[in-house]
Design a protein around this motif. Structure first.
Motif, short mmCIF file in Angstrom:
data_model
loop_
_atom_site.label_atom_id
_atom_site.label_comp_id
_atom_site.label_asym_id
_atom_site.label_seq_id
_atom_site.Cartn_x
_atom_site.Cartn_y
_atom_site.Cartn_z
N LYS A 71 60.51 18.58 42.16
CA LYS A 71 59.41 19.59 42.47
C LYS A 71 57.99 19.07 42.53
O LYS A 71 57.46 19.32 43.57
CB LYS A 71 59.55 20.89 41.43
N ILE A 75 55.74 18.39 46.17
CA ILE A 75 54.27 18.86 46.27
C ILE A 75 53.40 17.68 46.53
O ILE A 75 52.40 17.92 47.36
CB ILE A 75 53.90 19.65 45.12
N TYR A 78 53.93 16.48 50.09
CA TYR A 78 53.57 17.14 51.39
C TYR A 78 51.88 17.24 51.52
O TYR A 78 51.50 17.12 52.62
CB TYR A 78 54.05 18.48 50.59
N PHE A 79 51.28 17.11 50.31
CA PHE A 79 49.87 17.06 50.45
C PHE A 79 49.52 15.83 50.96
O PHE A 79 48.50 15.55 51.94
CB PHE A 79 49.11 17.07 49.07
N SER A 111 61.27 13.39 51.61
CA SER A 111 61.34 14.85 51.40
C SER A 111 62.99 15.38 51.49
O SER A 111 63.56 16.30 50.96
CB SER A 111 60.52 15.78 51.86
N ILE A 173 54.55 23.59 51.26
CA ILE A 173 53.90 23.39 49.71
C ILE A 173 54.03 24.73 49.05
O ILE A 173 54.28 25.03 47.67
CB ILE A 173 52.55 23.18 50.10
N THR A 176 57.77 25.40 47.58
CA THR A 176 57.92 24.47 46.70
C THR A 176 57.72 25.08 45.32
O THR A 176 58.22 24.72 44.32
CB THR A 176 57.50 23.00 46.95
N LEU A 177 56.45 25.54 45.27
CA LEU A 177 55.80 26.35 43.78
C LEU A 177 57.03 27.21 43.25
O LEU A 177 57.07 27.09 42.05
CB LEU A 177 54.48 26.97 44.36
#
Length: 389
Positions: A71, A75, A78-79, A111, A173, A176-177
């Motif tokens: 996880k 994140i 992706y950023f 990913s 994003i 994914t949280l």
């Protein structure tokens, strides 16, 4: 209940993670062509740059296994994707775009295997055969995005492709949280463990045979758009071609994911190579864009079947606590090395001999791969019979 919630979010993430590919694969070549890049430059950008995934995917797979998290890593990646994509979309320099795409692929390519690893871990051993029912959402996401993006880009302009892309990444994003890092093995991950995977002879031979099959497929991924453009295809037809290919994978992932491993993996891989040979042979002689779009339906029985047998075989070859690493090695072989060789080779043949000759060469390549696979299959079966006697 919690595990069902995890599976639902994994399906959504798989959908959107493939959606960005449904935008980039069909339309980035057109975007780069619009910005004035030649076909060989486009092939180099899309082909050589993925070489970095040969390092990136095993590296981040190892980091994930080492620190027991997917996880947080997703994140972060992706950023980073949003950050490095800026130069791709706003520079007209080949060197800048090429370098940026290398970085882009370094942070984007892991990913997929990370999500695959989390899916298999979340399903557990007893439900592993249901992996295809999660993976099919990648095909749906890719297909819908490829189909919808054509009309959307016609309206906003191909030069504004970054708007659609960034919306998709921000969606990833957010989703994914809601994931939970779980089902990690308590076994420690060490460099020696990774070496054990790399020295597994059967696994390495299997990866090599997968590479032979996937190189022509990656040539098609890189050059299909330009081939259709040469045949007079519209932007909608380009999107439709990719969408039809992705949709054709859905029934394969849904119905065959639990049945495919009843057969010897090399036998199935050989059949896949045969299907690929027929597909590329047809593409090499058809001069109608409409018919090429129609025959994209063969993607399910070629790449769809290939990926089912490749991933589930890779899972069998590696220990549970090194699963992310093993899957990353498979991805880097097929989409890193395979993409690099396929993209550059396809671009060179396309430029010098034309796209139809390129597809005829691809048919010959997969035919040779098929022979190599069936020879290996027969050798293995003979060895198994000898050990039983």
């Amino acid at each position: 209940m919690a595990n069902s919630r995890q599976i639902r979010f994994l399906k959504a993430l798989t959908f959107f993670n493939a959606s960005n590919k449904g935008l980039i694969l069909p339309f980035l070549p057109l975007f780069l062509s619009f910005r004035g890049f030649s076909s060989i430059e486009i092939g180099t950008i899309l082909g050589i740059a993925p070489m970095v995934s040969i390092i990136a995917q095993p590296f981040f797979g190892y980091i994930s296994d080492k620190y027991k998290t997917i996880k947080g890593l997703l994140i972060l990646l992706y950023f980073a994707v949003i950050s490095v994509s800026v130069s791709i979309f706003f520079s007209t320099s080949f060197v800048v775009v090429f370098s940026s795409f290398v970085l882009f692929h370094f942070v984007m390519s892991p990913s997929g295997p990370l999500l695959d690893s989390m899916a298999i871990k979340s399903l557990g051993v007893k439900r592993r055969g249901e992996y295809g029912k999660i993976r099919l959402w990648a095909s749906i996401g890719f297909a819908i995005t490829a189909l919808v993006s054509g009309p959307v880009l016609d309206i906003i302009g191909i030069d504004r492709i970054y708007i659609v892309f960034w919306i998709l990444i921000l969606s990833l994003i957010f989703l994914t949280l809601f994931l939970k890092d779980n089902n990690h093995s308590a076994d420690p991950v060490t460099i020696n463990g990774v070496k054990e995977v790399l020295t597994n002879k059967n696994f390495m031979v299997f990866l090599f045979l997968c590479l032979l099959v996937i190189i022509p497929h990656r040539m098609n991924d890189t050059m299909l758009v330009l081939h259709l453009d040469n045949l007079g295809a519209t932007t909608f037809m380009v999107g439709a071609a990719w969408a039809l290919a992705a949709f054709s994978e859905v029934p394969v992932f849904y119905y065959l994911s639990q049945r495919i491993m009843q057969f010897h993996h090399l036998f199935v891989l050989g059949i896949v190579a045969l299907f690929f040979t027929i597909r590329w042979f047809l593409y090499g002689f058809i001069e109608s864009a409409e018919w090429i779009v129609f025959f994209q339906i063969s993607q399910g029985l070629t790449f769809g079947l290939f990926w089912l047998v490749a991933l589930q075989t890779a899972v069998k070859y590696v220990p549970n606590h090194l699963r992310s690493t093993g899957q990353a090695l498979l991805m880097s072989t097929c989409f890193g090395l395979g993409g690099a060789v396929g993209g550059t080779t396809g671009g060179a043949i396309f430029d010098h001999f034309g796209s139809q000759t390129m597809y005829q060469v691809m048919a010959i390549m997969t035919f040779i791969a098929m022979i190599a696979i069936f020879i290996t299959y027969n050798v293995n079966k003979s060895a198994e019979r000898w050990l039983k006697t």
